[in-house]
Enzyme design. Structure first.
Site, PDB file in Angstrom:
ATOM      1  CE  LYS A   1      -3.876   2.230   0.378  1.00  0.00           C
ATOM      2  NZ  LYS A   1      -3.486   2.920  -0.891  1.00  0.00           N
TER       3      LYS A   1
ATOM      4  CE  LYS B   1       4.856   7.465  -2.109  1.00  0.00           C
ATOM      5  NZ  LYS B   1       4.237   7.949  -0.854  1.00  0.00           N
TER       6      LYS B   1
ATOM      7  N   GLY C   1      -2.826   8.333  -4.137  1.00  0.00           N
ATOM      8  CA  GLY C   1      -2.159   9.542  -4.613  1.00  0.00           C
ATOM      9  C   GLY C   1      -0.906   9.879  -3.817  1.00  0.00           C
ATOM     10  CG  ASP C   2       3.317  10.906  -2.690  1.00  0.00           C
ATOM     11  OD1 ASP C   2       3.198  10.592  -1.505  1.00  0.00           O
ATOM     12  OD2 ASP C   2       4.291  11.576  -3.103  1.00  0.00           O
TER      13      ASP C   2
ATOM     14  CG  ASN D   1      -4.728  16.620  -0.523  1.00  0.00           C
ATOM     15  OD1 ASN D   1      -5.769  17.253  -0.533  1.00  0.00           O
ATOM     16  ND2 ASN D   1      -4.606  15.408  -0.064  1.00  0.00           N
TER      17      ASN D   1
HETATM   18  N1  GLU Z   1       1.064   9.114  -0.465  1.00  0.00           N
HETATM   19  C1  GLU Z   1       0.557   9.043   0.873  1.00  0.00           C
HETATM   20  C2  GLU Z   1       1.686   8.710   1.820  1.00  0.00           C
HETATM   21  O1  GLU Z   1       2.811   9.138   1.614  1.00  0.00           O
HETATM   22  C3  GLU Z   1      -0.678   8.154   1.004  1.00  0.00           C
HETATM   23  C4  GLU Z   1      -0.555   6.756   0.532  1.00  0.00           C
HETATM   24  C5  GLU Z   1      -1.870   5.973   0.468  1.00  0.00           C
HETATM   25  O2  GLU Z   1      -2.905   6.522   0.781  1.00  0.00           O
HETATM   26  O3  GLU Z   1      -1.776   4.797   0.092  1.00  0.00           O
HETATM   27  O4  GLU Z   1       1.523   8.069   2.823  1.00  0.00           O
END
Ligand code: GLU
Length: 449
Positions: free
Chosen positions: A93, A129, A168-169, A243
């Protein structure tokens, strides 16, 4: 030197030799390893198992070509990645980042951090990731759509609702998730839980958009409550205007604090009257414009182009870096200290360099690393997965309350673990030790796989 110290040094130099040329990844490892030393001293079985070395090797890395056509009809190509780092606690995830700085080093550091962050949420998710060096800046909606579709045409064969669930990121928000989801659905049929951060109309979760920023501020509020104070009246400095920054600013203001700054990659805003978050939302989410346009509505606010927001010399109590990795060098950290900042809580992933963290520690600041403080986003992603499995949608209040509980729990876990190892209020060590122990023990119980 103790045996554990030698063991850690050996592992560190092995990784450094193998991954030479991956500075962000090595930085994340260099930050992590020394902090787990007190734990390893007390747990010789973990050292004997050598599970640490196994954990430092990603389970799988996928790299692929993403061809797409721009509005002029030219063929373009970018590089796509998915790092499936660790699945001891659940399916991989983690978010997808679209930014020109994306490369294997950046992907690996983010995936590595994600393992421990996800573990701290207490929810059943492993770490991963992904992303691309595609630059969404100044691209048309159609170009974004074509890129997302091409990206998913390859990524779809590697992910699944019980296997790997992207979100997202940086550079990937609701619009991109929509296009990615559309293409996944076309190729594989409707599987709601394959992506999180979906729009509310089709299986998204209430409060997911707000979750990282709100969660960050809940984390700080729990820390302050512990110290018999609160956010009321505190002076806050924020970087970024995406965000995470937007909803961190919103929650700070709701809890009675005053936020003076925000930024983007071109410059920063300093508004003595306090940032108008609604206006920032309009600029970033609706107009998709630069933060420099903030002064169109507030000519008295200051816009400084080409400089870091952390160069500002003024009174602040709390710093919330919400932009990107390594935005705070040692030199900038010294400015924060001189400004009177007492708490640094990271909304971004690894925004403080190793040397900056050292400055914070030497000056007794409460340093709250991203893997603990910004875990609210992925936590609500995991709640979105739960809702998708239930075929249900919870209310905003229900998700928000759950988020606050999770952040409190993360804070207390970090605090109590640090205390147990005789390093009180070392939240970084607390976070690393608590999550490493859980992941390492899960890996050992699953055998050598
Ligand atoms: N990109 C976000 C993080 O750095 C969220 C990752 C997600 O929701 O899977 O944790």
């Amino acid at each position: 030197m103790t045996k554990v110290n030698e063991y850690l040094k050996k592992i560190q130099s092995k990784v450094a030799a193998k991954d030479d040329g991956q500075p962000e990844y090595l930085q994340a490892i260099d930050e992590f390893l020394p902090t787990i030393e007190p734990f390893l001293e007390k747990n010789p079985d973990i050292v004997a198992s050598n599970v640490l070395e196994e954990l430092l090797e990603p389970e799988r890395i996928v790299q692929f070509r993403v061809p797409w056509q721009d509005d002029q009809g030219n063929w373009q190509v970018n590089r796509g990645f998915r790092v499936q780092y660790n699945s001891a606690l659940g399916p991989y995830k983690g978010g997808l980042r679209f930014h020109p700085t994306v490369n294997q080093s950046v992907m690996k550091f983010l995936a590595f951090e994600q393992i421990f962050k996800n573990c701290l949420t207490g929810l059943p998710i492993g770490g991963g990731k992904g992303g691309s060096d595609f630059d969404p800046k100044e691209k048309s909606d159609e170009e974004i759509m074509r890129f997302c579709q091409s990206f998913m045409m390859e990524l779809q064969r590697h992910i699944g609702a019980d296997m790997d669930i992207p979100a997202g990121d940086i550079g990937v928000g609701g619009r991109e998730i929509g296009y990615l989801f559309g293409m996944y659905k076309k190729l594989n049929g409707y599987q709601a839980g394959v992506l999180t951060g979906k729009p509310l109309a089709y299986w998204g979760s209430q409060a997911r958009t707000e979750a990282t920023g709100y969660g960050l501020v809940y984390f700080v509020e729990h820390l302050l409550q512990d110290k018999k104070t609160s956010l009321t009246g505190k002076k806050i400095q924020v970087s970024g205007s995406g965000n995470v920054a937007i909803y961190a600013m919103e929650k700070c203001q709701q809890l009675g604090a005053k936020v003076y700054t925000c930024s983007d990659s071109s410059g920063y805003i300093y508004d003595e009257n306090g940032i108008d978050v609604k206006w920032v939302k309009e600029i970033k989410e609706v107009r998709r414009a630069r933060i420099s346009t903030y002064v169109d509505k507030y000519p008295k606010a200051k816009y400084v182009s080409g400089q870091s927001v952390w160069t500002i010399k003024a009174d602040f109590d709390i710093a919330l870096p919400c932009a990107t990795q390594n935005e705070i060098s040692a030199e900038l950290a010294e400015i924060l200290v001189a400004n009177g900042v007492k708490v640094v809580a990271e909304g971004a992933n690894m925004p403080s360099s190793l040397a900056a963290v050292k400055v914070f520690e030497e000056n007794d600041l409460y340093y709250c690393p991203g893997k603990a403080a910004n875990a609210g986003g992925v936590a609500v992603s995991a709640l979105e997965m739960a809702q998708n499995s239930q075929r249900a949608q919870w209310s905003f209040e229900q998700v928000d309350e759950e988020l606050n509980k999770i952040m409190k729990n993360i804070y207390e876990t970090c605090r109590d673990t640090a205390y147990d190892y005789g390093i009180p209020m070392n939240i970084l060590a607390g976070a690393n030790i608590a999550s490493f122990e859980k992941v390492a023990r899960a890996m050992i119980s699953q055998g050598l796989v």
